[in-house]
Design a protein around this motif. Structure first.
Motif, PDB file in Angstrom:
ATOM      1  N   ASP A  45      -8.386   1.948  -0.560  1.00 35.08           N
ATOM      2  CA  ASP A  45      -7.414   1.059  -1.197  1.00 35.08           C
ATOM      3  C   ASP A  45      -7.262   1.358  -2.687  1.00 35.08           C
ATOM      4  OD1 ASP A  45      -6.912  -0.268   1.178  1.00 35.08           O
ATOM      5  OD2 ASP A  45      -8.308  -1.913   0.760  1.00 35.08           O
ATOM      6  N   MET A  46      -8.371   1.699  -3.341  1.00 33.11           N
ATOM      7  CA  MET A  46      -8.353   1.874  -4.792  1.00 33.11           C
ATOM      8  C   MET A  46      -7.905   3.263  -5.236  1.00 33.11           C
ATOM      9  SD  MET A  46      -9.122  -1.000  -6.094  1.00 33.11           S
ATOM     10  CE  MET A  46      -9.727  -2.560  -5.468  1.00 33.11           C
ATOM     11  N   TRP A  47      -7.978   4.250  -4.377  1.00 35.02           N
ATOM     12  CA  TRP A  47      -7.670   5.622  -4.772  1.00 35.02           C
ATOM     13  C   TRP A  47      -6.268   5.766  -5.378  1.00 35.02           C
ATOM     14  CZ3 TRP A  47      -8.942  10.070  -6.481  1.00 35.02           C
ATOM     15  CH2 TRP A  47      -8.136  11.193  -6.306  1.00 35.02           C
ATOM     16  N   PRO A  48      -5.191   5.286  -4.746  1.00 34.98           N
ATOM     17  CA  PRO A  48      -3.875   5.471  -5.377  1.00 34.98           C
ATOM     18  C   PRO A  48      -3.736   4.732  -6.704  1.00 34.98           C
ATOM     19  CG  PRO A  48      -3.706   4.074  -3.417  1.00 34.98           C
ATOM     20  CD  PRO A  48      -5.075   4.655  -3.411  1.00 34.98           C
ATOM     21  N   ILE A  49      -4.424   3.601  -6.849  1.00 37.36           N
ATOM     22  CA  ILE A  49      -4.341   2.865  -8.106  1.00 37.36           C
ATOM     23  C   ILE A  49      -5.118   3.601  -9.190  1.00 37.36           C
ATOM     24  CG2 ILE A  49      -4.886   0.663  -9.226  1.00 37.36           C
ATOM     25  CD1 ILE A  49      -4.340  -0.657  -6.492  1.00 37.36           C
ATOM     26  N   CYS A  50      -6.244   4.193  -8.823  1.00 38.02           N
ATOM     27  CA  CYS A  50      -6.979   5.017  -9.790  1.00 38.02           C
ATOM     28  C   CYS A  50      -6.115   6.194 -10.254  1.00 38.02           C
ATOM     29  CB  CYS A  50      -8.277   5.534  -9.175  1.00 38.02           C
ATOM     30  SG  CYS A  50      -9.562   4.283  -8.969  1.00 38.02           S
ATOM     31  N   PRO A  98      -2.643  -4.526   0.151  1.00 34.80           N
ATOM     32  CA  PRO A  98      -2.273  -5.600   1.079  1.00 34.80           C
ATOM     33  C   PRO A  98      -2.122  -6.910   0.309  1.00 34.80           C
ATOM     34  CG  PRO A  98      -4.158  -4.354   1.908  1.00 34.80           C
ATOM     35  CD  PRO A  98      -3.926  -3.892   0.507  1.00 34.80           C
ATOM     36  N   ALA A  99      -1.248  -7.783   0.787  1.00 32.15           N
ATOM     37  CA  ALA A  99      -1.025  -9.047   0.081  1.00 32.15           C
ATOM     38  C   ALA A  99      -2.318  -9.839  -0.055  1.00 32.15           C
ATOM     39  CB  ALA A  99       0.030  -9.879   0.820  1.00 32.15           C
ATOM     40  N   THR A 143       0.823  -1.213   0.000  1.00 30.17           N
ATOM     41  CA  THR A 143       0.000   0.000   0.000  1.00 30.17           C
ATOM     42  C   THR A 143       0.851   1.255   0.000  1.00 30.17           C
ATOM     43  OG1 THR A 143      -1.715  -1.204   1.214  1.00 30.17           O
ATOM     44  CG2 THR A 143      -1.847   1.208   1.219  1.00 30.17           C
ATOM     45  N   GLU A 144       1.916   1.273   0.801  1.00 32.20           N
ATOM     46  CA  GLU A 144       2.751   2.481   0.893  1.00 32.20           C
ATOM     47  C   GLU A 144       3.468   2.795  -0.416  1.00 32.20           C
ATOM     48  OE1 GLU A 144       4.872  -1.039   2.927  1.00 32.20           O
ATOM     49  OE2 GLU A 144       2.855  -0.161   2.829  1.00 32.20           O
TER      50      GLU A 144
END
Length: 847
Positions: free
Chosen positions: A592-597, A460-461, A454-455
């Motif tokens: 969780d999805m915000w940084p990937i977006c 998470p795994a 995440t960082e």
């Protein structure tokens, strides 16, 4: 299209039904057909030879590269290509409601009663009718058999000792997934049988919905003035019609299981293959007034007169005790289970059977690792669960039916909804189970994002929702065998997020985990002819793999384009993230999805070539319409881009990132102005902005981005007039000017009212796109137009072309169809979401 036309097409399916009998508690709504019906139109599958000369000339390189790849796959590797342009499945107008829950394999029982489509090995189908798999009825009066009949209209060349050729004019089939009813009026006997087929496919149920079981309830109505003894015999071959049925080593045994005050008994058919062995189970519940008997083993070849005589003698079967010896190589073995009861004069009684199959551990084609099916969480992984599965099914199916009724009745009882829609809504849902679906436990050693935490912008795994609810994957189509094909899931996902939202979120975590990974392996891409990496970082994969390989391990099985060419996949990911949050309010998921977006939107920015806030296309418009050439910004990708930027603004505010909000707000303002300037022509959005001859084609799906905004509680009031005008143009041209307005919306239409024939796909109707279009119309106050548009697809597929439970990707106005049993038509649930949203007003939110 008129109501009269719809009623006529429905009545045609039942026109040959002779009796007045309506069966025992058969619902009014659903898909109904007489067993004697013959479909007049016989269509052919689209194959390589159907490509027009102009398209052939434009894709010679692709054709040569595909042929080489196809030869290597089929002749050298001896595998089935995940898209086979030379061996498309022919149309068999026979399929009915598939048996089984979600993710444990399926067996399809056709509407004439055949066991005719098998998907026990994950994602791999074969289409073999196993003749000996039948139900037979025996009627006895005063100790003598007066009638014995195989309940099949077939007259096969084998098993000639049985009484075949039941008259199909005396029976009909009724489907309302996940249940089906077959009503048999027995000629001259004054007896009506209703076979009700029940599978545990229950919204928001993550336990029973995973079970590989089905129950058959036989309601017997005796209209005579005297009682009858009635037996039903269920016969089943140990296998599924494949060559390994004769591989040797298979064996059957009787069983009895008693627990919790209930007992079941039947026969276990152990199918002992090297890879993915399984056990079939035929069972019945023991009751004081029921007699259960069986034949552990018989050979399903020759006349098989001994079994027939055994039943006809006294309505029961007499079997030697103990298990049968393993089959020698080259021989098949079958088993039979009979249940009998007394039916009073002018009375009713019922018999129950269960069919279960236990294949707890599965390997895909590469055989690299063992996967554990979801249902084993409750029934174990030892391969001995079949008796317990059948016991559970026979003692819980009434509860399943109550849950199914609670789910379906509000829609079925809504008099404002047309009958065809109720049938389509539930019956199209078959693909959730029968789409090659696998639902597995997350292995202890799995890491969904390949070590990127995440960082560092990863995950998470083992995200909690994946660990708790397992991994879920379904095919793009039974002929297009790629798991979780993401551009198509964009449409189909409405069924999951509305009915099994935890599975929808689990799938999204798997996709998100693959986004942050990079696979530098060089691979030839057939469309371009160039080599490039299998998976670029911060790009959404086309799919997660081929069932004949190793899904989840090697993403992006598709070989047509380089991953970086899929401009719409990233956008569809972002839109689904926000829609899913809107419908579930799962704040952890959003975090969780915000940084990937953010990462995937950054990868899209490079396509804003002139800095006007709008991404551009080059070569091909997007994945969804690959082969339909486009240059510059397009209505489809441009609309998806702006919708994605809009939801990024919303998410930025929710995660308290004012800097991100201001950045995306600026892009949205500039991009919206450019979109209107480049593509709006006063009536609709042009297909693209290149200015070429076909740029002003009318694309049926031009409002896809707006559709997702409305499904996410956004977009109301923005561009309302232009959206309404565009939808009206689509309705007038793509719907009403195509095929007399009776076949849905063609993908591309010229403004002069003729289909756009510039590509293989532009003159097709895509059923799943049409359902999404209809949902958009409903949101925009065009409910009648939306319903009329979608009805054309249902009438064409289910009533005219005989494609029940194999809705294809596409059909043309005449002659051909493409890719039977396809994922995208699950998008009909977007229509239900739109209907719910318009009848239950929600606060309007803008970007």
């Amino acid at each position: 299209m008129t109501a009269d036309w719809g009623e006529k097409s429905t009545a045609e399916l039942m026109s040959r039904y002779v009796p007045k009998e309506t069966g025992y508690d058969v619902p009014k709504d659903g898909w109904r057909i007489c067993l004697a019906h013959e479909f007049k139109e016989k269509r052919k599958p689209f194959q390589a030879k159907d490509v027009s000369l102009s398209n052939v000339l434009g894709h010679i390189g692709l054709g040569i590269r595909y042929l080489k790849w196809w030869y290597k796959k089929t002749q050298v590797e001896k595998k089935a290509p995940f898209i086979d342009m030379f061996r498309a499945q022919p149309l068999r107008q026979i399929y009915g409601v598939p048996l089984g829950g979600i993710g444990g394999g399926t067996i399809t029982r056709g509407w004439r009663g055949e066991f005719c489509r098998w998907q026990l090995n994950p994602g791999m189908y074969h289409y073999k009718t196993v003749v000996a798999n039948q139900f037979t009825v025996c009627l006895r009066r005063d100790g003598l058999t007066v009638y014995q009949q195989v309940l099949s209209v077939e007259r096969p060349p084998t098993l000639q000792g049985w009484n075949w050729g039941y008259c199909g004019e005396y029976a009909f089939y009724h489907a309302l997934y996940p249940r089906a009813w077959t009503v048999y009026h027995l000629p001259g006997q004054n007896v009506t049988l209703t076979c009700r087929q029940v599978s545990p496919v229950i919204p928001h149920d993550y336990q029973d919905s995973s079970l590989p079981v089905a129950v058959f309830v036989w309601d017997i109505e005796n209209k005579n003035d005297y009682p009858l003894d009635v037996s039903i015999m269920f016969t089943m071959v140990n296998g599924s019609g494949c060559k390994d049925d004769k591989g040797g080593g298979h064996w059957n045994e009787p069983f009895h299981l008693e627990k919790e005050g209930e007992a079941v008994s039947g026969v276990l058919l152990h199918h002992c293959t090297t890879v993915n062995p399984y056990t079939l189970c035929m069972a019945a519940r023991e009751q004081p007034d029921r007699e259960i008997s069986h034949q552990t083993a018989f050979s399903p070849k020759g006349t098989c007169g001994g079994l027939w005589s055994d039943l006809i003698k006294d309505g029961r079967l007499d079997s030697p005790t103990g298990q049968c010896p393993p089959t020698p190589k080259g021989e098949k073995v079958a088993a039979a289970l009979a249940v009998g009861c007394s039916v009073p004069a002018q009375g009713h009684n019922a018999l129950e059977f269960c069919l279960a199959w236990d294949m707890p551990k599965i390997m895909f084609g590469s055989r690299e690792r063992v996967h554990i099916r979801r249902y084993t969480r409750y029934f174990g992984t030892n391969g001995d669960a079949a008796p317990s599965l059948s016991h559970y099914a026979l003692t819980h199916y009434r509860q399943w039916e109550r849950s199914i009724d609670e789910w379906q009745q509000p829609i079925l009882q809504d008099s404002s909804l047309p009958s065809w829609y109720k049938s389509a809504l539930f019956n199209e849902l078959y693909f959730v189970a029968d789409g090659g679906t696998v639902w597995t436990e997350l292995p202890e050693d799995s890491d969904v994002s390949g070590g990127v935490r995440t960082e560092d912008g990863g995950l998470p795994a083992q995200p909690a929702v994946v660990k708790e609810y397992g991994r879920f994957a379904y095919l793009e189509g039974q002929e297009y065998r790629m798991y979780n094909t993401y551009d198509v899931h964009f449409y189909a996902s409405f069924a999951l997020i509305m009915l099994w939202p935890k599975l929808a979120l689990s799938l999204q975590y798997d996709i998100a985990g693959s986004v942050v990974q990079h696979d530098p392996t060089e691979r030839l891409h057939l469309m371009s002819g160039r080599y490039s990496s299998v998976k670029a970082k911060n790009v959404v994969p086309h799919d997660i793999g081929d069932p004949d390989d190793e899904p989840w391990q090697r993403v992006n099985a598709y070989l047509i384009h380089d991953t970086a060419d899929w401009k719409d996949l990233n956008l569809k990911f972002v839109l689904q993230v926000y829609r899913d949050f809107h419908l579930t309010q799962d704040t952890q998921y959003l975090q969780d999805m915000w940084p990937i977006c953010q990462a995937v939107m950054e990868s899209e920015m490079k396509f804003d070539l002139d800095g006007d806030g709008l991404i551009e296309n080059s070569g091909y418009a997007d994945q969804t319409y690959d082969g339909w050439a486009v240059t510059g910004p397009s209505a489809y990708c441009g609309g998806l881009w702006l919708a994605s930027v809009c939801v990024m603004c919303k998410m930025a505010r929710m995660v308290d990132s004012e800097e991100a909000y201001q950045r995306y707000r600026d892009i949205l303002d500039r991009g919206s102005a450019a979109f209107d300037k480049l593509l709006w022509n006063g009536q609709y959005y042009n297909y693209d902005s290149s200015g070429r001859d076909l740029s002003n084609s009318v694309m049926s799906d031009q409002c896809a981005g707006h559709w997702f905004l409305r499904a996410s509680g956004l977009g109301e009031g923005e561009y309302q007039e232009k959206i309404h005008s565009a939808l009206k143009s689509v309705f007038d041209l793509n719907v009403m000017s195509f095929a007399g307005g009776q076949m849905g919306a063609v993908n591309g239409m010229r403004p002069e009212g003729v289909p756009d024939h510039s590509s293989v796909q532009s003159d097709e109707v895509w059923i799943g796109v049409v359902y999404g279009l209809a949902a958009t119309m409903i949101y925009e106050g065009m409910r009648d137009e939306g319903m009329r548009t979608a009805e054309g697809c249902y009438r064409t597929v289910w009533e005219r072309l005989g494609m029940a439970f194999q809705t294809p990707e596409a059909y043309c106005e005449k002659g051909i169809y493409r890719s039977l049993a396809y994922m995208r038509p699950l998008s009909i649930w977007a229509m239900q979401l739109a209907l719910d949203s318009t009848t239950k007003p929600q606060p309007a939110l803008s970007c």
